[in-house]
Design an enzyme around this catalytic site. Sequence first.
Site, PDB file in Angstrom:
ATOM      1  N   GLU A 130      40.656  41.746  43.212  1.00 54.98           N
ATOM      2  CA  GLU A 130      39.706  42.364  43.342  1.00 54.98           C
ATOM      3  C   GLU A 130      40.100  43.464  42.771  1.00 54.98           C
ATOM      4  OE1 GLU A 130      36.846  40.732  42.267  1.00 54.98           O
ATOM      5  OE2 GLU A 130      37.181  38.524  43.420  1.00 54.98           O
ATOM      6  N   HIS A 144      35.569  43.857  50.249  1.00 52.25           N
ATOM      7  CA  HIS A 144      34.571  42.694  49.892  1.00 52.25           C
ATOM      8  C   HIS A 144      35.211  41.809  51.062  1.00 52.25           C
ATOM      9  CE1 HIS A 144      34.696  38.449  48.421  1.00 52.25           C
ATOM     10  NE2 HIS A 144      35.254  38.568  48.103  1.00 52.25           N
ATOM     11  N   HIS A 156      33.970  37.791  52.839  1.00 51.60           N
ATOM     12  CA  HIS A 156      33.659  36.924  53.210  1.00 51.60           C
ATOM     13  C   HIS A 156      32.323  35.732  54.439  1.00 51.60           C
ATOM     14  CE1 HIS A 156      37.028  35.434  49.779  1.00 51.60           C
ATOM     15  NE2 HIS A 156      36.138  36.233  49.919  1.00 51.60           N
ATOM     16  N   HIS A 188      30.079  33.484  46.859  1.00 51.60           N
ATOM     17  CA  HIS A 188      31.848  33.478  46.890  1.00 51.60           C
ATOM     18  C   HIS A 188      32.148  34.872  48.045  1.00 51.60           C
ATOM     19  CE1 HIS A 188      34.890  36.483  45.356  1.00 51.60           C
ATOM     20  NE2 HIS A 188      35.304  36.097  46.100  1.00 51.60           N
TER      21      HIS A 188
HETATM   22  O1  2HA Z   1      41.555  39.229  47.772  1.00 50.32           O
HETATM   23  O2  2HA Z   1      38.678  37.423  48.328  1.00 50.32           O
HETATM   24  O3  2HA Z   1      37.644  37.692  45.783  1.00 50.32           O
HETATM   25  C1  2HA Z   1      41.021  37.436  48.140  1.00 50.32           C
HETATM   26  C2  2HA Z   1      39.600  37.473  47.709  1.00 50.32           C
HETATM   27  C3  2HA Z   1      38.744  37.567  46.162  1.00 50.32           C
HETATM   28 ZN    ZN Z   2      36.831  36.834  47.570  1.00 49.37          ZN
END
Ligand code: 2HA
Ligand code: ZN
Length: 262
Positions: free
Chosen positions: A114, A137, A139, A209
């Site tokens: 990313e 970032h 999840h 995502h």
């Molecule tokens: O690094 O989360 O979006 C792996 C991810 C890609």
């Molecule tokens: Zn990701």
Amino acid sequence: MKYNKQLSDIISQVAQISGYLWEKGWAERNGGNISYNITEFAPELMSFEAIAPEVEIGFEVSHLKNAIFYVTGTGKRMRYVSQSPLDNGSIIRICDDCRHYETIAEYDIRPTSELPSHLAIHDYLQVRSSSYKAVMHTHPTDLIAMSHHTPFLKKDVLTHLLWSMIPETRAFCPKGLGIVPYKLPGSVELATATIEQLKNYDVVMWEKHGVLAVGENLIEAFDMIDTLSKSAQIYMDSRMMGFIPEGLSDLQMDELREAFNL
Ligand code: 2HA
Ligand code: ZN
């Protein structure tokens, strides 16, 4: 390599927060990534030689000439970043042409997939003379689940729903949650759409995502996502108990806005 105190503190912060991401269950396999603009904290890195050939970024980051970043490595697991940020991430410097970067530490680690989003965001933060240095970032399961429901993706529907679950969410995530419609992970399109949302929000949802947050440091960025996730859990727990949660009333929300100067 010996780092100064400020830089060591930042690396410790990366270790701490990446551990939280794993413990939270937000970082399956190599999910998520972190970058930190360390330019002003590590002047001694400016003279470091590149240890690998320059790599093309894919676009120009004209406000990041010679800027230096810690970035987690592609394919690296947060649970191991937490144990050793420097064995699972690298330090990169943007080249004079603002179109390439070079790695100055450590060997054999390529930056996160990313990177386009991370660098485009840091460039944008420079344009705004922002004090934000950290981009993260991850999840978060509950928030991603909510992004699978189209009515929640309309502007500020989730913001208001999540704000209304518990007063803290409005207080500590006062700009709410921006929404980026689904885009290919790692793409320049995802980076561009994210920046558009960061004009108004500090946390954005990448549909189906994950979530991306910016902040003065990683702790702030993490806390905003954590607070939103708490609200998402209250919403889902209520639904699981068989009712739709009432949410704070408009009056209670107005009262909060005034009391906290939001
Ligand atoms: O690094 O989360 O979006 C792996 C991810 C890609
Ligand atoms: Zn990701």
